[in-house]
Design a protein around this motif. Structure first.
Motif: not given
Lengths: 732, 161
Positions: A530-557
């Motif tokens: 929890s506190g790590d970040l997840m980067a996704i590339y929604p349009l499969n290009d250089h555009r990156e979006r970051l989200y804060s991760i919360g890990v609850i019961d072994g799942e990323i929320r």
């Protein structure tokens, strides 16, 4: 700044002498082995230091009637010269107690003779000697300037031997070795300089022979050599050489050359005929020779060899540091007056400059007018819209050399237009005052009327490209100019993506401005917290979006706020249960649940609650945790309420204070902080950690209040706690 | 018969006497003491040479100084040395200022009191060269006296070995 003067002279001296220093060091290393090998010879007898002349001279004279000279070298070997019974020349190392021959002296090997000549005079006789002497003197100055730099770096003489944070840089080895071999190198340089001065007769070491009054020489009473008073009191170890009387004539006498004086002794009566004391400089010369050559002690000779090797290492690492620093220099294409983007750098050794330059180059490439300079060159920037301050911290939270004047300058030059600023701190968490100066600068800027915060302050630990990219992403979004981790700072992101499976998604009823939660299934061993970040590339290009991760019961929320037309949130919203997703996990170590902290206070607004939900889940040791979370409406809170109440019941969460900004009692999370000022001040004093996640606006309000609380209740600014990792932020 | 014995005895005598004769009768050994002045600088290179009646080098008796790279600084002697470079048997260490060196030199008896001279030539690195630091006639009187040098040598004394 005085440090620059010392550093400059340190470098200038090194450049002017490095060639001869290399030569002298290499030959010095070789020559160190001469005394080592000489000392291995078994010619020094037991109790040599105890022997007196009365015990040894009569013995040797009986054993060798043709003896003319005895000499004692610095290793304590006793050598005699003379002629044997057949009139043949005799030279031998003998046992001074019984005259037994121990070995034959071998002349210095041609090889060592050659190396010695090179070391002393470069085969250039007097000219060479002068240059070698000069090099020795320069080495002394280099050592002195280096010591001063080291003291400044360590922030005081008393902290001279305190720990230096380990890394693999040339600088680290330069400093650590400098501290270790400081004393031997000073002694080498000092003795070498002294010997050169002696050689050029600038120091008077002229000896005078004792003046013997031949008319006063007595031929009676006859005494035995072993009864001579002077022989009974003089130790063999104090002797350099003894010249035996050339004949039995009473006018021929013993000449004792001691280390400090020359004495003439009547060979019949044993009385001292005359004595001539050497000047003090002679003793210093002997000491210098002992220290410079290691001739008297094998261990010291080895120390000298090691120190000489170190000199070579210094030359290498020193130039490596310099080249690195030089390569960071840059020339500006645009002036400070015409540039829209201004990058100011506080760099101690240039590594920070490299990152700043990477930003600068990308801005130029994007067709923007960008100006880069040292923080000390702060001035009026009439066309600037963005100010980026990239700075390291020096010593105990002080500004680096190139930023020392910044604080004064910022008062002097208030900008005429609004400028968006962003502070990026570079440092190493191995030091206690991590990025303190960056925090100071950020605070200073936030207090300026013209300054608008473009991003939260970002810190980069150990030049981490990940942390740098976090800033780049945040700043790019604000400025509209894409800045990424340049390959020159960070050689290639391997591009390893995690495959995650959507477990559940609750976006159906979400309206723009509201938030939704995505749960993602991950592989078992994925090192994510929890506190790590997840980067996704929604349009499969250089555009990156970051989200804060919360890990609850072994799942990323992920808690995502739906932005109208937002590429990230729109992408996440359309995910269906079971659908696969590729994402990059960015370890965000500075925002993990602090294991060592006695108590943790979490402050969030909106979706900033996500990492805290995970951390509360992680808190199986029931560490006292307090959550201050702000929302617009009750409805948003409702989605977490059951979970939070449950955590409270399990003692994973101690206290919970929600604030609602659009309900009847308009309350922001910062209002709650103000209300609990005493509690928060005490928490910081106890070593508790405050974590803040949410919007930058909230962060600014909260930090202002915290600064007030700290100043009034603890006497220290909030930057003190920031640099001690007691205030952790992750805002966007 | 008696003649044969006498001849045999004579031959035997000659066989054993030969090696002694060359030392005991043709040459004699002298201890030679060189006392240096208290000059400043490196060790002095000193060469003792036998000079014939015409003033030319005849034989090198002793070379004090082992590093051949400095031989060229003893200019006059070096010319002679380059023609006959075999002096390894009579070399020793250079002598420092204020020091004393005692060497055993061998002089053929036939050269004494026969118009020959002993020359002491000296040179110090980067300092003055003395072609005749000391030159004495090779006579019985001179070998018994103390002779003063004019350069790095203070004096020289001899004593029969």
């Amino acid at each position: 700044m005085t440090i620059s003067i010392w550093r400059y002279s340190h470098l200038a001296l090194a450049i002017s002498s490095f060639f001869l220093l290399i030569l002298a060091s290499v030959t010095g290393i070789i020559l160190a082995f001469e005394p080592v090998s000489a000392n291995l010879q078994p010619y020094r007898v037991k109790h040599f230091d105890e022997l007196r002349l009365a015990e040894t001279l009569p013995v040797l004279r009986t054993a060798y009637p043709g003896i003319t000279e005895l000499s004692v070298n610095s290793q304590g070997f006793v050598q005699i010269k003379g002629s044997d019974d057949e009139g043949q020349e005799l030279t031998a190392y003998v046992d001074p107690r019984n005259g037994r021959v121990l070995g034959k002296p071998v002349p210095q090997s041609a090889f060592f003779q050659w190396v010695t000549a090179l070391h002393r005079s470069l085969f250039l006789h007097e000219t060479g000697r002068f240059f070698i002497g000069l090099t020795s003197f320069l080495l002394l100055l280099i050592t002195i300037s280096g010591t001063i730099l080291l003291i400044q770096r360590q922030r005081g003489v008393r902290r001279f031997f305190s720990r230096i944070a380990k890394d693999d840089s040339a600088q680290y080895y330069h400093v650590v070795l400098g501290r270790l071999s400081l004393i031997p190198i000073i002694l080498i340089a000092l003795s070498g300089t002294y010997l050169s001065l002696v050689r050029f007769e600038l120091i008077d070491v002229s000896k005078h022979s004792p003046e013997v009054d031949f008319d006063a020489i007595k031929s009676a009473p006859l005494r035995k050599t072993s009864e001579f008073e002077i022989f009974k009191t003089t130790k063999l170890s104090a002797v350099e050489s003894i010249a035996f009387p050339f004949s039995t004539d009473v006018e021929d006498y013993y000449t004792l050359k001691l280390k400090t004086a020359e004495i003439a002794v009547n060979q019949v009566t044993g009385e001292v005929l005359a004595r001539a004391d050497y000047p003090k400089a002679v003793s210093f010369t002997n000491l210098s020779l002992d220290l410079h050559t290691g001739r008297a002690n094998s261990i010291w000779a080895i120390v000298l060899a090691v120190a000489s090797v170190n000199i070579l290492v210094f030359i290498y690492t020193g130039f490596a540091i310099t080249l690195k620093r030089r390569s960071s220099r840059t020339k500006n294409k645009f002036t400070a007056e015409e540039s829209k983007f201004v990058i100011l750098v506080g760099s101690e050794n240039g590594s920070t400059f490299r990152f700043a330059k990477a930003i600068h180059n990308q801005l130029l490439k994007a067709g923007e007018k960008s100006f880069i300079s040292e923080m000390n060159n702060y001035g009026a920037f009439p066309k600037a819209a963005h100010l980026i301050v990239v700075t390291a911290t020096y010593g105990l939270g002080d500004p680096p050399t190139s930023a020392a004047k910044f604080k004064a300058m910022i008062e002097e030059y208030p900008q005429q237009q609004s400028i968006h600023y962003s502070v990026l701190g570079f440092g190493s968490k191995a030091y206690p005052e991590f990025c303190k100066f960056a925090y100071d600068v950020n605070y200073l800027l936030s207090a300026q009327a013209w300054a608008l915060s473009a991003t939260d302050i970002h810190t980069v630990n150990d030049k981490s490209p990940q942390e740098f990219s976090l800033w780049a992403e945040a700043w790019s979004q604000q400025s509209g100019v894409q800045v990424t981790v340049a390959p020159e700072c960070y050689s290639g992101y391997a591009g390893k993506m995690e495959k995650l499976q959507t477990r559940s998604n609750y976006p159906e009823t979400t309206l723009p401005g509201e938030s939704f939660t995505v749960s993602l299934k991950m592989r078992k061993r994925l090192p994510v917290k929890s506190g790590d970040l997840m980067a996704i590339y929604p349009l499969n290009d250089h555009r990156e979006r970051l989200y804060s991760i919360g890990v609850i019961d072994g799942e990323i929320r992920l808690n995502v706020k739906l932005h109208e037309g937002g590429i990230g949130s729109s992408f996440l919203r359309q995910l269906k249960a079971g659908q696969m997703l590729k994402a990059r996990i960015i370890v965000n170590k500075h925002f993990h649940f602090p294991k060592g902290a006695p108590e943790v206070l979490m402050i969030s607004n909106g979706t900033g609650i996500a990492p805290f939900l995970g951390m509360i889940n992680e808190n199986s040791k029931h560490k006292p945790c307090h959550l201050y979370c702000g929302f617009r409406e009750h409805a948003s809170y409702e989605r977490y309420r059951a979970y939070l109440d449950d955590s409270k019941a399990q003692s994973k969460l101690l206290s919970l204070y929600p604030a609602f900004s659009r309900e009847t009692t308009k309350q922001y999370v910062s209002d709650l902080i103000e209300r609990d000022a005493d509690f928060i001040a005490n928490l910081l004093k106890r070593g508790g950690v405050i974590m803040i996640c949410g919007s930058l606006a909230m962060l600014k309000d909260v930090m202002d209040i915290l600064e007030g609380i700290c100043q009034s209740q603890t006497g220290k600014g909030i930057s003190f706690y920031q640099s001690h990792n007691q205030v952790l932020t992750d805002c966007y | 018969m008696q003649k044969i014995y006498r001849t045999a005895f004579l031959l035997l005598l000659l066989t054993f006497a030969k090696p002694f004769a060359s030392v005991a009768q043709d040459a004699s050994k002298y201890k030679c003491m060189i006392q240096m002045t208290n000059y400043m600088g490196e060790g002095a290179y000193v060469v003792i040479s036998l000079i014939n009646g015409k003033g030319a080098y005849e034989k090198t008796l002793y070379v004090m100084g082992s590093d051949k790279q400095w031989y060229k600084t003893i200019k006059e002697w070096n010319k002679f040395y380059l023609k006959k470079p075999n002096v390894s048997a009579v070399t020793g260490a250079s002598i420092s200022g204020g020091d004393r060196s005692v060497k055993v030199i061998e002089i053929e008896k036939s050269k004494i009191n026969a118009g020959y001279k002993l020359r002491f030539e000296s040179a110090v690195e980067d300092k003055q060269y003395h072609v005749k630091d000391l030159e004495i006639p090779l006579t019985t009187e001179a070998l018994a006296a103390k002779s003063e040098g004019s350069g790095y040598i203070r004096y020289v004394r001899f004593s029969p070995n």
